[in-house]
Design a protein around this motif. Structure first.
Motif, short mmCIF file in Angstrom:
data_model
loop_
_atom_site.label_atom_id
_atom_site.label_comp_id
_atom_site.label_asym_id
_atom_site.label_seq_id
_atom_site.Cartn_x
_atom_site.Cartn_y
_atom_site.Cartn_z
N TYR A 62 12.25 -1.66 75.41
CA TYR A 62 11.73 -2.65 74.60
C TYR A 62 12.70 -3.55 73.78
CZ TYR A 62 7.71 0.12 75.56
OH TYR A 62 6.58 0.87 75.84
N TYR B 243 12.30 -6.04 70.15
CA TYR B 243 11.66 -6.55 69.13
C TYR B 243 12.42 -7.34 68.31
CZ TYR B 243 8.15 -3.05 70.16
OH TYR B 243 7.04 -2.17 70.59
N GLN C 277 12.54 -8.71 63.98
CA GLN C 277 12.03 -8.48 62.73
C GLN C 277 12.55 -9.38 61.80
OE1 GLN C 277 12.92 -4.83 60.64
NE2 GLN C 277 10.72 -4.69 60.04
N GLY D 115 11.33 -8.34 55.64
CA GLY D 115 10.18 -8.36 55.01
C GLY D 115 8.70 -8.12 55.80
N LYS D 116 9.10 -8.56 57.28
CA LYS D 116 7.92 -8.58 58.19
C LYS D 116 7.85 -7.18 58.95
CE LYS D 116 6.85 -12.64 56.57
NZ LYS D 116 5.63 -13.02 55.87
N SER D 117 6.68 -7.33 59.96
CA SER D 117 6.72 -6.25 60.71
C SER D 117 7.49 -6.62 62.24
CB SER D 117 5.09 -6.22 61.41
OG SER D 117 4.94 -5.09 62.07
N LEU D 118 7.37 -5.90 63.25
CA LEU D 118 8.12 -6.10 64.54
C LEU D 118 7.23 -7.00 65.47
CD1 LEU D 118 9.40 -3.59 63.16
CD2 LEU D 118 10.27 -2.87 65.37
N SER E 260 6.86 -8.18 69.31
CA SER E 260 7.29 -7.83 70.52
C SER E 260 7.69 -9.00 71.18
CB SER E 260 6.26 -7.11 71.33
OG SER E 260 6.59 -6.71 72.66
N PHE F 62 15.78 -5.49 67.40
CA PHE F 62 15.97 -4.11 67.78
C PHE F 62 15.70 -3.96 69.19
CE2 PHE F 62 15.96 -2.44 63.69
CZ PHE F 62 15.49 -3.04 62.82
N ARG G 214 11.72 4.59 75.40
CA ARG G 214 10.77 5.41 75.40
C ARG G 214 11.47 7.10 75.39
NH1 ARG G 214 5.29 6.44 78.91
NH2 ARG G 214 6.79 7.09 80.25
N LYS H 231 7.05 8.52 72.22
CA LYS H 231 7.32 7.98 70.94
C LYS H 231 8.65 6.98 71.40
CE LYS H 231 10.87 11.61 70.13
NZ LYS H 231 11.30 12.84 69.56
N LEU H 232 8.81 5.96 70.62
CA LEU H 232 10.06 5.07 70.82
C LEU H 232 11.09 5.48 69.92
CD1 LEU H 232 8.07 1.52 70.58
CD2 LEU H 232 8.91 3.07 72.74
N PHE I 77 14.29 3.92 68.36
CA PHE I 77 15.21 2.48 68.06
C PHE I 77 16.64 2.76 68.08
CE2 PHE I 77 11.63 -0.39 67.28
CZ PHE I 77 10.36 0.45 67.39
N GLY I 78 17.29 1.49 68.16
CA GLY I 78 18.59 1.43 67.85
C GLY I 78 18.63 0.86 66.33
N LYS I 79 19.83 0.80 65.79
CA LYS I 79 19.75 0.35 64.17
C LYS I 79 19.52 -1.25 64.19
CE LYS I 79 22.94 3.98 62.62
NZ LYS I 79 24.26 4.04 61.86
#
Lengths: 115, 110
Positions: free
Chosen positions: B33, B35, B37, B40-43, B45, B88, B92, B97-98, B100-102
Motif C-alpha cells: 500500500y 498512503y 499524509q 496533522g491529517k489522516s492517511l 490511500s 508511507f 501486510r 495488520k499493516l 508501515f515504513g517510517k
C-alpha cells in the motif's frame, strides 16, 4: 456513506488520568484496527478487532492499554493512568472483511496530549 | 517479522522534476500500500498493489511492485507544490495488520 469516524479529535489528559478513544467503522465494515503514530514516525500497529473479538493484540503494551469492539457501538481504545510517553496520534482503520482484496480506510485520528 | 524500509526519508525537489522513491519489505507479502499524509491529517490511500509487476498510476504518481525483489517504487513525474506531503508505504503482516515504513517527507519547491 460516512467514513471512519473517530472522536474526540483532540484529547488532553493529565498524567494518571484515563483516556478513552472511540472509533466508528465505515458502514458495512466489521474489522477495526488501531495504530499509534509518534511524531515524525510511521504508524505502529496496536490491535485488530472484529465484533466482540480481539484477533491480534500483539502491538498493544501489556499494561494500561485495552481495546474492545462491542456488538453495538463503536470500538474503544482505553488507556489507563496515562503517562507523557502516551502522547501520540491514534488512528483507527476499518475494512469490510479479511483475506480478500481489501483496503483499510483510516479515520482522522485522535491526538492525545498528556500534560 | 516483517520490516518495511523506505528511502529516502526526506526529499526536497524542484517543481517540474522527476524522482523515484523506494520501499523495501523483508518477507513475502501479497499486497503493498501507498498512503499520503498531510501535516496533522489522516492517511489518504493512494495505491494498493496486489501482484508482481503491478503498476498503477494516478495523476503525477505511478507505483509499481516487484514481489521477487520485495520492492515497490513510487515515481513522481513533473512534481508540483501540491504533492508536498509525507508518503508511507505499508505491507501486510500477519492477521491483516499493516506494517508501515517510517515515511518519506517530500517538499516540492517552486
Amino acid at each position: 456513506n460516512a467514513g471512519v469516524m473517530q472522536n474526540p479529535r483532540h484529547l488532553v489528559r493529565r498524567r494518571g488520568q484515563e483516556a478513552r478513544l472511540r472509533c466508528s467503522p465505515m458502514k458495512g465494515h466489521s474489522h477495526v484496527y488501531w495504530y499509534r503514530q509518534l511524531p515524525e514516525e510511521g504508524l505502529k500497529f496496536m490491535v485488530y478487532l472484529q465484533k466482540e473479538n480481539i484477533i491480534d493484540e500483539s502491538g498493544m503494551p501489556k499494561e494500561r492499554f485495552s481495546a474492545e469492539f462491542p456488538k453495538e457501538g463503536p470500538s474503544i481504545l482505553r488507556i489507563q493512568q496515562v503517562v507523557r510517553g502516551d502522547s501520540a496520534a491514534y488512528f483507527c482503520a476499518s475494512s469490510r472483511e479479511a483475506g480478500t482484496v481489501t483496503e483499510a480506510f483510516f479515520g482522522q485520528g485522535t491526538r492525545l496530549t498528556v500534560v | 517479522e516483517l520490516k518495511v524500509e523506505q528511502n529516502p526519508l526526506f526529499l526536497s525537489m524542484q517543481e517540474g522534476k522527476n524522482y523515484t522513491i523506494y520501499c523495501n519489505y523483508s518477507t513475502t507479502s501479497d499486497r503493498l500500500y501507498w498512503y499520503r499524509q498531510d501535516p496533522g491529517k489522516s492517511l489518504e490511500s493512494l495505491f494498493v498493489l496486489l501482484s508482481n509487476g503491478a503498476v498503477k498510476q494516478e495523476g503525477r504518481l505511478m507505483a509499481s511492485l516487484d514481489t521477487k525483489a520485495r520492492l515497490s517504487t513510487l515515481h513522481i513525474t513533473a512534481a508540483v507544490h501540491d504533492l508536498s506531503a509525507t508518503y508511507f508505504c505499508a505491507s501486510r503482516g500477519g492477521s491483516e495488520k499493516l506494517v508501515f515504513g517510517k515515511g518519506m517527507k517530500l517538499t516540492v519547491n517552486p
